[in-house]
Design an enzyme around this catalytic site. Structure first.
Site, mmCIF file in Angstrom:
data_model
loop_
_atom_site.group_PDB
_atom_site.id
_atom_site.type_symbol
_atom_site.label_atom_id
_atom_site.label_comp_id
_atom_site.label_asym_id
_atom_site.label_seq_id
_atom_site.Cartn_x
_atom_site.Cartn_y
_atom_site.Cartn_z
ATOM 1 N N SER A 128 0.725 -1.353 -0.346
ATOM 2 C CA SER A 128 -0.238 -0.220 0.346
ATOM 3 C C SER A 128 1.002 1.482 0.198
ATOM 4 O O SER A 128 1.166 1.275 -0.217
ATOM 5 C CB SER A 128 -1.023 -0.155 1.303
ATOM 6 N N ASP A 199 -9.782 -4.238 -5.239
ATOM 7 C CA ASP A 199 -9.077 -3.388 -4.081
ATOM 8 C C ASP A 199 -9.834 -2.503 -3.504
ATOM 9 O O ASP A 199 -10.102 -1.670 -4.754
ATOM 10 C CB ASP A 199 -7.620 -3.198 -4.610
ATOM 11 N N HIS A 232 -7.719 -5.202 -0.262
ATOM 12 C CA HIS A 232 -7.302 -4.271 0.059
ATOM 13 C C HIS A 232 -6.108 -5.713 1.278
ATOM 14 O O HIS A 232 -5.416 -5.351 2.088
ATOM 15 C CB HIS A 232 -6.992 -2.980 0.330
#
Length: 252
Positions: A128, A199, A232
């Site tokens: 991320s 995501d 995610h």
């Protein structure tokens, strides 16, 4: 082993602020030390959680360094303070807006690697926001300088980004044009990007776009892996492929 560290912030002698980074967690290689990889966590996380996951991967010859980002106000959270490698608002193809914050973290990472043996390969990766910072550090290596123009001291052999994005990707072509050294370094640096189609935090299009930009400016060895149904987070299949890729590039 763990320790805390501070960075003067930007790879520059005239840095305007000192940023306190959190604790750094180190996972020692269980075999022969062939490579060292700095791994960067996501927004609001810390180095501990990733160090535990990495410690269980079948990569016995890699030393993992898992730092913890400074706690700072984050625009996308309405100014709420949490661990973050740099400040970030809504994701877009523009920017980066916080070059100083990116340079601060990139400098800290370079300092962590400065004492590694000269005969080990060096890698950087992250998840991320950590992936974004890793990719930014990779572009600093390729250009030979930080965003503020100060020389960048680390040579990378591999870069991994999971569920992330490339800060300032739109500007990368302009800064690389005319630099034969930058084009040469980009052409030999392997990059692995992985992103889930589902995501909802860093949409898939940002990972795909990052891969396209890197390839278009001269990164010849960019691998982009797509995971249907993945949100995610990471899954065992993804980490297995990361392990295989790192083993092939770092001999670990």
């Amino acid at each position: 082993m763990s320790y805390t560290n501070a960075s003067s912030g930007s790879g520059s002698r005239s840095a305007r602020r000192t940023v306190e980074f959190g604790r750094t967690y180190v996972v020692r290689p269980k075999g022969k030390h062939l490579a060292t990889v700095v791994w960067l966590h996501g927004l609001g996380d810390n180095g501990s959680s990733w160090s535990q996951l990495l410690d269980n991967l079948p990569l016995p010859n890699i030393k993992w360094i898992c730092p913890t980002a400074p706690t700072r106000p984050v625009s996308v959270l309405g100014g709420f303070p949490c661990t973050a490698w740099f400040d970030e608002g809504e994701l877009s193809d523009d920017g980066p807006k916080d070059v100083e914050g990116l340079d601060t973290s990139a400098s800290h990472i370079a300092n962590l690697l400065s004492t590694e043996p000269s005969d080990v390969k060096l890698g950087i990766g992250g998840f991320s926001m950590g992936a974004a910072c890793a990719l930014y550090s990779a572009t600093c290596f390729v250009q030979g300088r930080y965003g503020n123009g100060s020389p960048y001291p680390v040579n990378f052999n591999a870069v991994v980004g999971l569920s992330g994005w490339l800060p300032g990707g739109q500007n990368l072509r302009n800064v690389m044009e005319g630099s034969h050294d930058a084009i040469r370094r980009a052409a030999s640096l392997p990059v692995l990007l992985c992103h889930g189609v589902g995501d909802e935090v860093v949409p898939y299009k940002f990972g795909e776009r990052s891969s396209q930009i890197l390839s278009s400016v001269g990164f010849r060895y960019v691998t982009f892996k797509t995971y249907q149904g993945l949100g995610h987070y990471t899954v065992p299949k993804e980490m297995e492929e990361v392990c295989q890729w790192l083993n092939e590039r770092l001999g670990a």
